[in-house]
Write a protein that holds these residues in place. Structure first.
Motif, short mmCIF file in Angstrom:
data_model
loop_
_atom_site.label_atom_id
_atom_site.label_comp_id
_atom_site.label_asym_id
_atom_site.label_seq_id
_atom_site.Cartn_x
_atom_site.Cartn_y
_atom_site.Cartn_z
N ALA A 137 0.58 -1.11 -0.11
CA ALA A 137 -0.11 -0.05 -0.20
C ALA A 137 0.69 1.38 -0.09
O ALA A 137 0.16 2.15 -0.52
CB ALA A 137 -0.95 -0.02 0.90
N ALA A 138 1.73 1.18 0.56
CA ALA A 138 2.88 2.44 1.10
C ALA A 138 3.25 2.76 -0.28
O ALA A 138 3.66 3.84 -0.81
CB ALA A 138 4.48 2.31 2.00
N VAL A 166 -4.66 -4.97 9.76
CA VAL A 166 -4.23 -3.76 10.53
C VAL A 166 -2.87 -2.92 9.87
O VAL A 166 -2.51 -1.80 9.73
CB VAL A 166 -4.35 -2.97 12.02
N ASN A 167 -2.54 -3.17 8.86
CA ASN A 167 -0.99 -2.64 8.64
C ASN A 167 -1.54 -2.05 7.07
O ASN A 167 -0.14 -1.26 7.10
CB ASN A 167 0.12 -4.30 8.35
N LEU A 168 -2.73 -2.31 6.69
CA LEU A 168 -3.24 -1.26 6.11
C LEU A 168 -3.20 0.29 6.66
O LEU A 168 -2.22 0.94 5.06
CB LEU A 168 -4.29 -2.09 5.46
N SER A 169 -4.04 0.34 6.94
CA SER A 169 -4.11 1.19 7.72
C SER A 169 -2.72 2.56 8.36
O SER A 169 -2.39 3.32 7.89
CB SER A 169 -5.84 1.33 8.66
N TRP A 170 -2.30 1.45 9.16
CA TRP A 170 -1.12 2.06 9.87
C TRP A 170 -0.40 2.56 8.62
O TRP A 170 0.51 3.93 8.72
CB TRP A 170 -0.36 0.42 10.42
N ALA A 171 -0.01 1.32 7.60
CA ALA A 171 0.87 1.88 6.70
C ALA A 171 0.27 3.45 5.99
O ALA A 171 1.18 4.24 5.47
CB ALA A 171 1.48 1.26 5.76
N CYS A 186 9.80 4.11 0.89
CA CYS A 186 10.97 3.26 1.65
C CYS A 186 11.42 3.06 2.88
O CYS A 186 12.13 1.38 3.19
CB CYS A 186 12.28 3.47 0.84
N LYS A 187 11.18 3.75 3.49
CA LYS A 187 11.78 3.27 5.20
C LYS A 187 10.76 2.20 5.07
O LYS A 187 11.13 1.37 6.43
CB LYS A 187 11.07 4.79 5.91
N ILE A 188 9.18 2.12 4.92
CA ILE A 188 8.47 1.11 5.82
C ILE A 188 9.20 0.14 5.23
O ILE A 188 8.73 -0.57 5.28
CB ILE A 188 7.36 2.02 5.27
N ASP A 203 10.48 -2.77 7.27
CA ASP A 203 9.95 -4.00 7.13
C ASP A 203 10.69 -5.54 7.70
O ASP A 203 11.17 -6.43 8.07
CB ASP A 203 8.41 -4.31 6.24
N ILE A 204 11.24 -5.21 6.58
CA ILE A 204 13.15 -6.28 6.18
C ILE A 204 13.55 -6.72 7.45
O ILE A 204 13.75 -7.54 8.18
CB ILE A 204 13.73 -5.57 5.36
#
Ligand code: MRU
Length: 344
Positions: free
Chosen positions: A60-61, A98-103, A130-132, A136-137
């Motif tokens: 999404a991001a 929730v990761n969808l709205s979070w991002a 890019c930060k998100i 994640d990695i």
């Protein structure tokens, strides 16, 4: 081509496109999809071409950056309102993770108060996406280390759905400890529940684990009890789509049944998730919205001919909630906890 050599979600810097592995085609075909418009991004999430809570957030991001970079709007407040409108549309693609709205919120928050010019906003969105992705990695590597500290060489591990590399950019959450252990020369016996109705366990986790060289056995969901009773499972590792403030966990349908069985057989049940999956605004599992999906996923999708009678009622929730009392521990990048309040 080994699937583990490709990031599940990435940004093509040259073309400014989101690139995802089409997970609906796995394990038979490894195909990439390039995305730069809102309908394709919405459908990719809705149809599970990209799936798994953290991967959805990163997609999404990056997807929003790809779309924003193509917006031909010069006025800064018009740009922001158009961006927000598209972001809300993407947010409506799936309700539980929730990761969808979070991002999406994180992306919008970076530009909300900036009043320079549209090109600077696009640059800021690029950097945040890019930060998100990079976080994640890094987070998944950490989850792997914490998770690995809970198991030993030769252990039998049961997992449900896919919370592996294919559900994140790299490494995964629940499967990160196994990937890390394998890289250190350890061996595990991995049992992947097939995970009806969309078979993320049989199609994705089994493919991912076989690609990593793990000793992998697919079982139908109703075989978990037998496998546990035989003494073949030392620990259960699963991911999460949303963890409520009280530690209740929403994850793929069937997870709560596995947790009940694990309790009965005295097997530790670990939930492995980034802190971005914890929703402190959600008091408990009863407040988590559970996505309902089409009945054809149950009755016909995997069969040459429809296998259930026409007109029969179908109940097809995509997720269920495991009560916190059934969870041995939640493994996050900030440590191994029993309740979110320990770190928030
Ligand atoms: O419907 P899906 O395939 O997106 O469901 C995925 C899961 O339930 C995963 O276990 C969860 O998102 C965690 S992924 C690290």
């Amino acid at each position: 081509m080994n699937i583990l050599e490709i990031d599940t979600v990435s940004l093509d810097e040259k073309t400014k496109e989101l690139v995802i592995i089409d997970q609906t085609k796995l394990p038979n075909d490894i195909e990439l999809i390039r995305i730069s418009d809102k309908e394709t991004l919405y459908n990719a999430i809705k149809l599970l071409q990209v799936r798994g809570a953290p991967a959805i957030g990163v997609a999404a991001a990056i997807g929003m950056y790809a779309i924003a970079s193509r917006l031909e709007v010069d006025d800064i407040s018009d740009f922001k309102s158009e961006y927000k409108r598209i972001s809300d549309y993407i947010n409506s693609s799936r309700p539980t993770a929730v990761n969808l709205s979070w991002a999406l919120n994180r992306m919008y928050d970076t530009i909300a108060d900036i009043s320079s010019d549209v090109n600077s906003l696009k640059e800021i969105l690029h950097n945040e996406a890019c930060k998100i992705r990079d976080e994640d990695i890094a987070v998944c590597e950490k989850l792997g280390e914490y998770g690995l500290s809970l198991i030993k060489d030769g252990d039998g591990i049961l997992t449900h759905c896919n919370a592996g590399q294919l559900a994140t950019v790299r490494y995964g959450t629940a499967l990160a400890p196994i990937h890390l252990g394998l890289r250190k020369g350890m061996h595990f016996k991995v049992f992947t529940d097939e995970t009806r109705p969309l078979l993320q366990g049989a199609r994705l986790s089994a493919f991912e684990m076989c690609s990593a060289g793990a000793d992998t056995t697919v079982i139908c969901d109703n075989m978990a009890s037998s496998v546990m009773k035989n003494g073949w499972v030392n620990a259960v590792f699963v991911g999460a789509d949303r963890i409520a403030a009280n530690g209740d966990v929403a994850n793929k349908i069937g997870t709560s049944g596995v947790a009940v069985l694990a309790k009965y057989y005295n097997i530790p049940f670990y939930v492995v998730a980034p802190t971005s999956t914890i929703d402190m605004n959600c008091p408990d599992g009863k407040h988590i919205k559970i996505e309902q999906r089409n009945e054809d996923e149950v009755t016909s999708m995997w069969y040459k001919k429809r296998m259930a009678p026409e007109g029969v009622k179908v109940f097809n929730p995509a997720f269920d909630v495991t009560e916190n009392s059934l969870v041995t521990a939640i493994i996050t990048e900030k440590g191994i906890i029993k309740k979110p309040s320990e770190i928030f």
